[in-house]
Design an enzyme around this catalytic site. Sequence first.
Site, PDB file in Angstrom:
ATOM      1  N   ASP A  61       0.832  -1.195   0.000  1.00  0.00           N
ATOM      2  CA  ASP A  61       0.000   0.000   0.000  1.00  0.00           C
ATOM      3  C   ASP A  61       0.870   1.249   0.000  1.00  0.00           C
ATOM      4  OD1 ASP A  61       0.571   0.806   2.888  1.00  0.00           O
ATOM      5  OD2 ASP A  61      -0.202  -1.216   3.168  1.00  0.00           O
ATOM      6  N   GLU A 104      21.326 -24.088 -18.205  1.00  0.00           N
ATOM      7  CA  GLU A 104      20.464 -23.166 -17.445  1.00  0.00           C
ATOM      8  C   GLU A 104      21.285 -22.020 -16.855  1.00  0.00           C
ATOM      9  OE1 GLU A 104      16.831 -26.035 -15.896  1.00  0.00           O
ATOM     10  OE2 GLU A 104      18.772 -26.180 -14.879  1.00  0.00           O
TER      11      GLU A 104
END
Length: 749
Positions: free
Chosen positions: A536, A616
Amino acid sequence: MGIQFDAATSTFTLQTARTTYRMRVDERGRLLHMYYGRRIGRGDLRELYPPADHGFSPDYYPCRRRRGVSPDVLPQEYTGCNVGDFRLSCLVVRDGMTGAAGADFLYDSHEITPGKYTLEGLPCAHDEDSEAETLCIRMKDPVTGLVLVLLYGVFARQDVITRAVRLENAGTAPLRLEKAASACLDLPFGDWDLVHFHGRHAMERKMERTPLPHAITTVSSTRGASSHHHNPFVILCDHTATEDHGLCYGVMPVYSGSHRTDIEVDQNGLTRLVTGLHDERFSWQLEPGESFTAPEVLLCCTPDGLGDLSRHYHTFLRRNICRSPFRYARRPVLINNWEATYFDFNTESICRIAEKAASLGVEMMVLDDGWFGKRDDDNTGLGDWFVNEKKLPGGLQPLIERVNALGMKFGLWVEPEMVSEDSDLYRAHPDWALTLPGRTPAMGRNQLVLDMGRPEVVDYLTQRLSTLLRENHIEYIKWDMNRNMSDVYSRALPPERQGETTHRYMLGVYKLLDRLTTAFPHVLFEGCAGGGGRFDAGMLCYFPQIWCSDNTDAIERLSIQHGTSFGYPVSCMGAHVSACPNHQTGRTVPLWTRAVVAMSGTFGYELDLGRLTDEECDQVRDQIKTFQRYYDVIQNGAYYRLSDPDRQPRYVAWQTVTPTESLVSLVLTHPEANARPLHLCLKGLEEDALYKVDELNVYGVTATPESGDNPASQVGAVCSGSMLMYAGYILPHLIGDAPSVQLHLTRLP
Ligand code: GLA
């Protein structure tokens, strides 16, 4: 632009670049809300509200014979209490001597000043570029002496108006507030949709859009946190509004605790929104001479659709809400050990992760939960912010030195607002936890919540965390909060003040954050509450970034980040690449697609890099380089949502744009057989400018025909902004499990 007062008609006008906000003091001295919306010029708005007698809507006393002038019908700027307006109220105030609940505010005075007001003890917007003006209107209830101070901060260029409220007891009797909202917004005309962001732990901020019924709709949290469940940010938009068109109002509370926004469509079709602190179990004693401040709310209005509203909030939150020196700074690519080791680690295993990470280009090692007290699982140790030397012999500093020697920064996890029953802190101060007398408390993650409203708790944590930060070279803190508040009762407050506990908690948290972020400006703070349980504007004052969700599945993250983007900028969304099968959903998503999604936030990794194959590892190296190459356009570009999950369920796409470049990202979530090619209309480009397609990275399998068959899709192709926006762009035809694309455009000079 700015704030004007017309004495002849007692009218206040707040003029921003594209909006007008107007109020008027009526003949009786009450403050009426006349208009908020697209910018308008001169004209007497009184004509919009002719007297009309509505049955069962009582009249002001002087109009009792004439009738037709009712507080229940006229748009109010901030309601009184119990004096004839039956719609949503802003305030419940009770006289401490008589027990009467009542207030009817009359205009007293006003002041217009350059700059932006501040709020004592509460986070609020600041006037970064000396552009703001403040309007302060004082209203008074003649019977109780309660003074209502309405505060408006006008950021004209940004189309943002901030509001806050101070209530001062200027009478002689004690008063008791039982509800004290931050703002009321009356929209006398129009039919509105509510857009809000609901969810749960690990599935936060799912966007929902719904027409408002003739009823009261509530978005709220009583959890002592803004919550995973109902984010406090809401939007009202007209029924036809889209990403690019239509009138939208944003309402964003600058608050992180229990909140409540109610929206009522009344008997006459007027829509009233009231937002502020949740009033359940809330009360506040106001002795003569005392005052109470309700948190700030950020209002924004635009005629240009939801996308434009989002971009206004993104800019404003970074520039005028976040105070951190890091808000525009380049954030390090981090590796967090949580999903790699959970509680099971020691100096050696963390160093192994750090060494591997450093070799791949990661810039910061973050040590998560489990480094302190007797913390081997989540049942013990919270509150004991001393190093667990069994895991980390010699403390943190030897580990930090090894991490720093690899050329990496070091960061640490803390959860200061909590305490485990099994901790030295709880054994020493059981009364510091929130528990109800005579009852065993409900346990969340087997932990209790500290009473942050007690100054000694805030002082203790200030001292302990400051020592930790001073004695160790820590450059990042992840600040967690892993349960919601129940059993709310403070051992430090008298019975008549127990209703203050939840809000005092937030004031204590803000004080602690203010102290630490001020004293340690070189530390990058990331907020967290079991993922995004406190995402928020209040937290963003202190934290330039917040961990978006404990759900690290890239496909689920698409909708979480999509919902989050309506109010909050990319630069504040914590997002990591994690292992597959994903620990939350069990799904496997290609490593590159995981990175494309995490790159739309503050990028990092959260897995055991030692388990990756060489191939990877090469991908991770490339991903970090790609992120660094695109950093400016990702973090500082204007953000455009290119897909609507309800309309284009095949893919999620988004775009960021700066004056010199643009990056389009797309993840195909539902491959289809025999499908039409993926067609995107880009946004935010300059119509007449030319853009060169200079990178087209396809992560996944393309079906025939090859993308190269399409001339505009070829790397090196030059297209006008107008073509890319209005005719569109065809992407390579993708198939397979969650393939993704990044398309980079450079604007030609
Ligand atoms: C919360 C956070 C996670 C992790 C754990 C540690 O759930 O959101 O990222 O830090 O706590 O206990």
